[in-house]
Structure formats: structure tokens, C-alpha cells
Design a protein around this motif. Structure first.
Motif, short mmCIF file in Angstrom:
data_model
loop_
_atom_site.label_atom_id
_atom_site.label_comp_id
_atom_site.label_asym_id
_atom_site.label_seq_id
_atom_site.Cartn_x
_atom_site.Cartn_y
_atom_site.Cartn_z
N ASN A 87 70.55 41.71 -32.57
CA ASN A 87 71.61 40.92 -33.17
C ASN A 87 72.93 41.63 -32.95
N ALA A 88 73.80 41.06 -32.10
CA ALA A 88 75.14 41.63 -31.88
C ALA A 88 76.21 40.66 -32.38
N THR A 89 75.83 39.78 -33.30
CA THR A 89 76.84 38.96 -33.97
C THR A 89 77.24 39.70 -35.26
N SER A 90 78.27 39.21 -35.91
CA SER A 90 78.68 39.84 -37.17
C SER A 90 77.92 39.25 -38.36
N VAL A 91 76.96 38.35 -38.07
CA VAL A 91 76.22 37.69 -39.16
C VAL A 91 75.28 38.69 -39.85
N GLY A 92 75.45 38.81 -41.17
CA GLY A 92 74.67 39.77 -41.94
C GLY A 92 75.58 40.64 -42.79
N GLU A 114 72.25 28.57 -25.88
CA GLU A 114 72.80 28.48 -27.23
C GLU A 114 71.76 29.00 -28.21
N ILE A 115 72.22 29.57 -29.32
CA ILE A 115 71.30 30.15 -30.30
C ILE A 115 70.24 29.12 -30.73
N LYS A 116 70.66 27.89 -30.91
CA LYS A 116 69.72 26.87 -31.41
C LYS A 116 68.61 26.56 -30.40
N ILE A 153 71.61 38.43 -28.99
CA ILE A 153 72.27 37.35 -29.72
C ILE A 153 73.70 37.78 -30.00
N GLY A 154 74.66 37.01 -29.49
CA GLY A 154 76.07 37.36 -29.63
C GLY A 154 76.67 37.67 -28.27
N ALA A 155 77.96 37.43 -28.13
CA ALA A 155 78.59 37.63 -26.82
C ALA A 155 80.02 38.15 -26.96
N GLY A 156 80.27 38.97 -27.99
CA GLY A 156 81.60 39.54 -28.21
C GLY A 156 81.75 40.91 -27.56
N GLY A 157 82.69 41.69 -28.09
CA GLY A 157 83.00 43.02 -27.54
C GLY A 157 81.80 43.96 -27.58
N ALA A 158 81.09 43.98 -28.71
CA ALA A 158 79.94 44.87 -28.85
C ALA A 158 78.83 44.46 -27.87
N ALA A 159 78.64 43.15 -27.71
CA ALA A 159 77.60 42.64 -26.81
C ALA A 159 77.84 43.09 -25.36
N ARG A 160 79.11 43.20 -24.96
CA ARG A 160 79.43 43.65 -23.60
C ARG A 160 78.94 45.08 -23.36
N SER A 199 69.78 35.47 -41.42
CA SER A 199 69.84 35.78 -39.99
C SER A 199 70.03 34.50 -39.18
N VAL A 200 70.60 34.62 -37.97
CA VAL A 200 70.87 33.43 -37.16
C VAL A 200 69.60 32.88 -36.53
N ILE A 201 68.52 33.68 -36.47
CA ILE A 201 67.25 33.16 -35.92
C ILE A 201 66.07 33.57 -36.81
N GLU A 220 79.88 28.95 -23.81
CA GLU A 220 80.79 29.46 -22.77
C GLU A 220 80.85 30.98 -22.77
N LYS A 221 80.90 31.56 -23.96
CA LYS A 221 81.01 33.02 -24.03
C LYS A 221 79.74 33.69 -23.54
N ALA A 222 78.59 33.07 -23.85
CA ALA A 222 77.31 33.60 -23.37
C ALA A 222 77.26 33.51 -21.84
N ALA A 245 72.11 34.75 -25.99
CA ALA A 245 72.19 33.55 -26.83
C ALA A 245 73.42 33.65 -27.71
N ASN A 246 74.25 32.63 -27.67
CA ASN A 246 75.46 32.67 -28.50
C ASN A 246 75.71 31.29 -29.09
N ARG A 247 76.40 31.29 -30.24
CA ARG A 247 76.79 30.03 -30.87
C ARG A 247 77.65 29.23 -29.89
N THR A 248 78.62 29.92 -29.27
CA THR A 248 79.49 29.28 -28.28
C THR A 248 78.93 29.58 -26.89
N THR A 279 87.88 49.33 -34.15
CA THR A 279 86.81 48.40 -34.46
C THR A 279 87.36 46.98 -34.53
N ILE A 280 86.54 46.04 -34.99
CA ILE A 280 86.92 44.63 -35.08
C ILE A 280 88.30 44.50 -35.74
N PRO A 281 89.27 43.75 -35.24
CA PRO A 281 89.17 42.85 -34.08
C PRO A 281 89.92 43.38 -32.85
P1 ATR Z 1 82.40 42.35 -31.91
O1 ATR Z 1 83.53 43.16 -31.36
O2 ATR Z 1 81.76 43.00 -33.11
O3 ATR Z 1 81.38 41.97 -30.90
P2 ATR Z 1 83.48 39.67 -31.75
O4 ATR Z 1 83.94 39.99 -30.37
O5 ATR Z 1 84.42 39.00 -32.70
O6 ATR Z 1 83.04 41.01 -32.51
O7 ATR Z 1 82.11 38.83 -31.62
C1 ATR Z 1 81.48 38.28 -32.74
C2 ATR Z 1 80.17 37.61 -32.31
O8 ATR Z 1 79.52 37.10 -33.50
C3 ATR Z 1 80.34 36.41 -31.39
O9 ATR Z 1 79.22 36.34 -30.52
C4 ATR Z 1 80.32 35.22 -32.38
O10 ATR Z 1 79.90 33.97 -31.83
P3 ATR Z 1 81.00 32.97 -31.16
O11 ATR Z 1 81.26 33.55 -29.80
O12 ATR Z 1 80.32 31.66 -31.11
O13 ATR Z 1 82.21 33.00 -32.05
C5 ATR Z 1 79.27 35.69 -33.34
N1 ATR Z 1 79.34 35.02 -34.65
C6 ATR Z 1 80.25 35.23 -35.64
N2 ATR Z 1 79.98 34.44 -36.70
C7 ATR Z 1 78.87 33.71 -36.38
C8 ATR Z 1 78.07 32.71 -37.05
N3 ATR Z 1 78.36 32.32 -38.29
N4 ATR Z 1 77.00 32.20 -36.41
C9 ATR Z 1 76.68 32.60 -35.16
N5 ATR Z 1 77.38 33.54 -34.48
C10 ATR Z 1 78.46 34.08 -35.07
#
Ligand code: ATR
Length: 273
Positions: free
Chosen positions: A190-195, A174-176, A125-132, A201-203, A154-156, A149-152, A62-64
Motif C-alpha cells: 500500500n503506497a497510498t496515504s489511506v490509513g 484501477e483499484i476496483k 497500490i498507489g501511484a504518487g511520489g512514494a510509489a515511484r 484499507s482500499v482493498i 492515468e497516474k497508474a 493499481a490506482n484510484r486514478t 515529505t508530503i506534499p
Molecule cells: P506520496 O508522496 O506519499 O506518494 P501523493 O503523491 O500525494 O503522496 O500520492 C498519494 C497516493 O494516494 C495516490 O496514489 C492517490 O491516488 P490518486 O492518484 O487517485 O489521487 C492515493 N490516494 C489518496 N487518497 C486516496 C483514497 N481515498 N482512495 C484511494 N487512493 C487514494
């Protein structure tokens, strides 16, 4: 001899995976055990050597470590290779084979509830490993489009390119910039770790309705702020624990080669809250 399993990650103390797998072992009277093992970022290689030394039979990641773990595999299952992230490993005489059961775990609740993905418009929402893994799942079940939609940004954008490569119509924002487009989507994930830390919530979810499927992959707490907001709008809810259970069932079946005791595992996950 009894078999041994583990989940590795950091943080790991909140993990419900030991509860779920140990409940399955008890249910089927298997002489196996499953523990949580904290491996901090940067210490994965040494951690894996340790697991090989004790002849671990399999482990979850799991993470990271889900993406970095790819480097230490001897064999890679096709879906795992496609996703580029690994959450399940089997160890046969020191040969590590990687799988990704997050994709099937993500899809499992849709199947159980007979909710259709074919032709839907998704907001991820989110673009990390789980989002893939989720992008791969939406592609497999023939979603019409996905907005990532992602905070960053580039990753989205990069994940959206991946989606297009495997055949899913995708765009990145972008999320905003989601704002009042929220009612355009049939499924919102929601596939971010927020929560996880009880954050807001981010939205906002104003404008959705009871037909909208709202899915949070955060499973602890069960009722995240995102889920609570979806309930206010009377949306159809899929909880994070449902994906957790789905991926655990698949991992169990890879390791043991028999059908997983779904109900016992579900009871264990719900008992963990
Ligand atoms: P996982 O393997 O669970 O997907 P990860 O690859 O670390 O974990 O991805 C975390 C995701 O949560 C990313 O999309 C991250 O956004 P960034 O790419 O901008 O870092 C998002 N995330 C984490 N904290 C956040 C926050 N406070 N607000 C918005 N998005 C957040």
C-alpha cells in the motif's frame, strides 16, 4: 558549531523524523539538532529561502513537496534524478544537493529479513511520489512484474510507463479491478496515504497466505486496517515504520558521513507510538 537539520512538509506534527534523528545525535554525542518545520503547499520557495538563511545543514522533505522540491536543487544525485522525487537534501555553502533515500528505505526491511524480491510478482497500490521510489526499488532488485493499481488510472498508466522504461514488466489497473486477482501476487504494497486517518484499507486481502508479503508504507498508526487484515490471513508483514527507519538511516549517513546508530534510531521510532 552545532549542525542543524529539519523535516519539511504539511501536515508535519505527526512526524517521527525529529525523534529518530535526535536519538541518533544523543547516541553518538553529536552537537546537532533536528526540527519539524511546517511549510504549506504553495509556500515551498519562501520556506527554502528561510532554511538557507539560517544555514541549515540538511533537511528531509515529505508530503506534499517531494516532487516540487526538485526545482530548487543545485545538484541532483543519480537515483534521485531517476525517481524524479527528493526526500533528502544536503546544504554545503548554499549549494543544495538532492537525494532519494526512499528507495533504499523501502528495500531495507526485505534485506534485514532476507526476503527475496528477485522473480516475484508485485501489486503496488498507489501511484504518487512514494510509489515511484518503490517502482525503482522493485526494478533494482529484479522483480518479475509489477501491477500498479490506482484510484486514478492515468497516474497508474504513467507510472507503469516509467517502470517499463527502466526495465520492469508493468501494467496499470484501477483499484476496483483488483478483485479476486489478489492471490496472483507475492508482494502487495500500500503506497497510498489511506490509513493515516484510520480509514478502512482500499482493498480486501482474502485469498492471500502466509507466504504473501504485505507491506504498508503508512506508519501512523502502526497497525493500519490494511496490516490488521493481512494479519488475519497470517501474511508476512512489513510495517511502514521499517521503511521510515530505513530512509532515515540512509539520510543520516549522507549528512554525517558515518554509520548510523541503527538500534538507537529503531528504539526512537518504536517509542514514538
Ligand atoms: P506520496 O508522496 O506519499 O506518494 P501523493 O503523491 O500525494 O503522496 O500520492 C498519494 C497516493 O494516494 C495516490 O496514489 C492517490 O491516488 P490518486 O492518484 O487517485 O489521487 C492515493 N490516494 C489518496 N487518497 C486516496 C483514497 N481515498 N482512495 C484511494 N487512493 C487514494
Amino acid at each position: 558549531m552545532g549542525k542543524s537539520f529539519a523535516v519539511i512538509g504539511d501536515p508535519i506534527d505527526h512526524s517521527l523524523s525529529p525523534n529518530i534523528h535526535n536519538a541518533a545525535f544523543r547516541e553518538l554525542d553529536l552537537d546537532s539538532s533536528y526540527i519539524a518545520y511546517r511549510i504549506p503547499k504553495g509556500e515551498l520557495e519562501g520556506g527554502i529561502e528561510g532554511l538557507k538563511k539560517i544555514k541549515i545543514d540538511g533537511f528531509n522533505i515529505t508530503i506534499p513537496h517531494k516532487i516540487e522540491m526538485m526545482k530548487y536543487l543545485d545538484k541532483i544525485d543519480e537515483i534521485c534524478n531517476l525517481i524524479g522525487a527528493v526526500n533528502t537534501v544536503s546544504n554545503k555553502d548554499g549549494i543544495l544537493k538532492g537525494y532519494n533515500t526512499d528507495m533504499d528505505g523501502f528495500l531495507e526491511p526485505f534485506k534485514k529479513k532476507e526476503l527475496n524480491i528477485d522473480g516475484i510478482n508485485a501489486l503496488l497500490i498507489g501511484a504518487g511520489g512514494a510509489a515511484r521510489a518503490i517502482v525503482a526499488g522493485f526494478t533494482k532488485e529484479k522483480a518479475k512484474s509489477i501491477t500498479i493499481a490506482n484510484r486514478t488510472l492515468e497516474k497508474a498508466t504513467s507510472l507503469s510507463k516509467f517502470a517499463k522504461t527502466i526495465g520492469l514488466n508493468a501494467n496499470a489497473i484501477e483499484i476496483k479491478d483488483i478483485k479476486d486477482t489478489i492471490s496472483n501476487y507475492d508482494v502487495i504494497v500500500n503506497a497510498t496515504s489511506v490509513g493515516l486517518k484510520n480509514e478502512s484499507s482500499v482493498i480486501e486481502l482474502k485469498g492471500i497466505n502466509e507466504k504473501t508479503i504485505v507491506y504498508d508504507i503508512v506508519y501512523m498508526p502502526m497497525n493500519t486496517d490494511f496490516i490488521k487484515k493481512a494479519k488475519v490471513e497470517k501474511a508476512t508483514i512489513i510495517y511502514g515504520y521499517e521503511m521510515l527507519l530505513g530512509q532515515a538511516v540512509k539520510a543520516f549517513e549522507i549528512w554525517h558521513g558515518i554509520e548510523a546508530p541503527y538500534n538507537a534510531m529503531k528504539k526512537a521510532v518504536l517509542g514514538g507510538f
